[in-house]
Design an enzyme around this catalytic site. Sequence first.
Site, mmCIF file in Angstrom:
data_model
loop_
_atom_site.group_PDB
_atom_site.id
_atom_site.type_symbol
_atom_site.label_atom_id
_atom_site.label_comp_id
_atom_site.label_asym_id
_atom_site.label_seq_id
_atom_site.Cartn_x
_atom_site.Cartn_y
_atom_site.Cartn_z
ATOM 1 N N CYS A 89 -23.667 61.487 1.587
ATOM 2 C CA CYS A 89 -23.564 61.844 0.167
ATOM 3 C C CYS A 89 -24.666 61.219 -0.692
ATOM 4 C CB CYS A 89 -22.198 61.444 -0.396
ATOM 5 S SG CYS A 89 -20.834 62.338 0.367
ATOM 6 N N HIS A 346 -19.819 67.947 -6.625
ATOM 7 C CA HIS A 346 -20.546 67.020 -5.759
ATOM 8 C C HIS A 346 -21.235 67.826 -4.662
ATOM 9 C CE1 HIS A 346 -21.539 63.916 -2.988
ATOM 10 N NE2 HIS A 346 -20.359 63.682 -2.466
ATOM 11 N N CYS A 376 -21.305 56.160 -2.761
ATOM 12 C CA CYS A 376 -20.715 55.876 -1.453
ATOM 13 C C CYS A 376 -21.138 56.962 -0.476
ATOM 14 C CB CYS A 376 -19.195 55.797 -1.544
ATOM 15 S SG CYS A 376 -18.396 57.349 -1.999
#
Length: 394
Positions: A89, A346, A376
């Site tokens: 990510c 996201h 994260c």
Amino acid sequence: MSDAYIVGAVRSAGGRKNGRLSKVHPIDLGAKVVDALVERTGVAVDEIDDLIWGCVSQVGAQSSNVGRNVCLSSVLGEKVPGTSVDRQCGSGQQAIHFAAQAVMSGTQDIVIAGGVESMSQVPIGASIIDGAKADHGVPYGAEIQARYPGVQFNQFAGAEMLVKKYELTSEELNEFALDSHVKAKQAVEEGRFDREIVPIEIELEDGTREMHSQDEGIRMDATLGAISGLQPMSEDGVLTAANASQICDGAAAVMVVNGETCKRLGLKPMAKIVALSVIGSDPVIMLEGPIPATEKVLERAGLDMGDIDLFEVNEAFGSVPLSWAKAMKADLKKLNVNGGAQALGHPLGGTGAKLMTTLVHELQRTGKRYGLLAICEGGGTANGTIVERVDEVV
């Protein structure tokens, strides 16, 4: 060693899963934001040394070196090489780090960093090659299985572990989710995103075409009651679809330039990159990494939490920024001030560049000085970046 400056930053508006951007090929989506970045900065293509591009699911439409393919689909063309990064990510943020390290070292002068993810076309965990499912085994070999016996690495489980470890309540999570939508709605109504969003032409179901220029995931009519009414995603859990990030299609791009080249080309910087960090942490709880990444990047910068004016901590799950805020004793009024991934989406490999774009534009809009970005990442890693708003090379 030279300093690294951000001289331009743009992003697409997010698209919901199977929504307005779902038919736009991810390579074309990436190329559109790169083209807009080059046009807005006015930098000649032959001055650009490389493109470093984040993408998580590098299969199917996002396979075969997505970074190189973005170059070939954009104004950058054949002579800008292009490469791809997978830091899960944080891939887009890591791309910015690599770009900064390249221009700071003097080995390159101008690098475009960014990322893309079409989560409609290439779902999370996809293993599709040429349209056919292929079983190539699990990504964890014998040594990892021996080191973590019986463990199934799972971000959903990790997010629930954070809830327990930091004693978060469903009420806190749901209120934070509502705030994400409320802040994003305000940002749209006040035009805060206008300077950073690149309108993308899309084709509607009836064959007509229009521009996509507003994040599709924002619930303009969100209420605490509606958010609180959703069922948890796991038995005995508190995380729901509302207090986790939205699946999203999107892309973003940032131009990173060293100080000497800024002066030579007369480029006006938006921000100076002050400090970088990347850490490894427990891969089981997995999502706690922004805490040590923040501690490390603050130490490198010689700053403390009180010096930072704006924080962007990715809302992969609401428990991530809330646990980070508790551990770091952060002022929530400085956190994700224009909403986060629970409202805006996201897009995995594009998120790091997307959040950096929003951060530097918000520093410019408000005249504030320092911003910090932390994300994260799957596998128990995390990146931290501190930038300083500047109006000239210093």
